[in-house]
Design an enzyme around this catalytic site. Structure first.
Site, mmCIF file in Angstrom:
data_model
loop_
_atom_site.group_PDB
_atom_site.id
_atom_site.type_symbol
_atom_site.label_atom_id
_atom_site.label_comp_id
_atom_site.label_asym_id
_atom_site.label_seq_id
_atom_site.Cartn_x
_atom_site.Cartn_y
_atom_site.Cartn_z
ATOM 1 N N GLU A 85 0.837 -1.192 0.000
ATOM 2 C CA GLU A 85 0.000 0.000 0.000
ATOM 3 C C GLU A 85 0.882 1.255 0.000
ATOM 4 O OE1 GLU A 85 -3.620 1.909 2.720
ATOM 5 O OE2 GLU A 85 -2.205 0.505 3.621
ATOM 6 N N LYS B 127 -9.695 2.524 -2.259
ATOM 7 C CA LYS B 127 -9.894 1.977 -0.915
ATOM 8 C C LYS B 127 -11.237 2.435 -0.343
ATOM 9 C CE LYS B 127 -7.401 1.638 3.517
ATOM 10 N NZ LYS B 127 -6.206 2.122 4.255
ATOM 11 N N CYS C 248 -5.643 -2.937 2.780
ATOM 12 C CA CYS C 248 -5.346 -2.819 4.204
ATOM 13 C C CYS C 248 -6.585 -2.889 5.098
ATOM 14 C CB CYS C 248 -4.539 -1.542 4.435
ATOM 15 S SG CYS C 248 -3.567 -1.571 5.976
#
Length: 268
Positions: free
Chosen positions: A53, A120, A154
């Site tokens: 990331e 995300k 994540c």
């Protein structure tokens, strides 16, 4: 509504992966790209390369100063490597979208020059990510050699509804900057996502410390559809190449078709 009684169509070719776990230079995209140039130089005969990331900057809230255009220097760099490797290259970077918003965006660079992306969805509020970035609003699935590959980033890992499979996913990818103090959560949640989705999971985390003195333990890993570990990297700084078996995935889904009893749902 989907007919959940229908069998999934499995891939019929194996998929070759390279997972890149390494340290990142804080707020220094050029240094990080040069570092990854060296790491990618020896990769051969793969279909997909996964980077961490925010791999050009570290996990940063300096979106105003670090954001690149949607097709900026890092996107072009990724496409060049993808073409050279004959493989997809993926990882997330800080991007300024056309609407002016800032996104933690996973780029999916294909060797044919096509560039896809996933933004995300779940922004890490304990690090104030939600104050600096705009969340994505859709899941994305990419087709690769007959495999349905779904990328997540994540903090998305903590949310099982978003991670659940409405798309016949064969491989879930998590690209991450997951801190060492919560490594136990990482190591427990990843097998759960593999088991509940009846799919492989590849997760790439970084190592080292960032500019805020946050430590990252790595623990990048590959899990099969039963949540069993095929790879756990510990804190090694290295590139790991593995192959995912298509026949093994298809055989398991035939023996244990739990997806047929899953709840159908739509994400709002």
């Amino acid at each position: 509504m989907r007919d959940l009684t229908l069998p999934r169509v499995p891939p019929n070719e194996d998929l070759r992966l390279a997972l890149v776990q390494t340290t990142l230079a804080w707020h220094d995209p050029q240094t990080n790209r040069e570092h990854f140039d060296e790491l990618l130089a020896d990769i051969q005969n793969v279909d997909l390369v996964v980077l961490p990331e925010m791999f050009t900057t570290g996990f940063s809230m300096a979106s105003l100063s670090l954001a690149e255009p949607e097709v900026g220097i890092t996107a072009e760099w990724m496409l060049a490597h993808a073409a050279r490797l004959g493989a997809v290259l993926t990882g997330s970077v800080i991007v300024r979208a056309e609407d002016g918003s800032h996104r933690n965006r996973l780029l999916w660079a294909q060797p044919d020059g096509e560039l896809g992306h996933y933004d995300k969805r779940h922004l890490f509020r304990m690090g104030n990510e939600h104050e600096h970035y705009t969340p994505g609003d859709r899941q994305v699935t990419f087709a690769l050699k007959g495999w349905q590959v779904r990328p997540l980033i994540c903090y998305d890992l903590r949310f099982p509804v978003w991670s659940r499979d409405p798309h016949n996913t064969d491989l879930l990818i998590y690209t991450a900057s997951w801190p060492a103090p919560r490594r136990q959560h990482w190591n427990r949640l990843l097998p759960a996502r593999a088991i509940e989705n009846l799919c492989y999971v590849a997760a790439v985390n970084r190592i080292g410390a960032d500019g805020n003195d946050v430590l990252y333990s790595g623990d990048s890993q590959l899990l099969d559809f039963q949540g069993d570990s095929l790879l756990c990297t510990g804190s090694a700084d290295a590139v790991f190449q593995l192959t995912l078996g298509a026949k093994e995935l298809a055989a398991y889904r035939t023996r244990f078709p739990a997806y047929r009893d899953a709840d159908d749902f739509q994400l709002g």
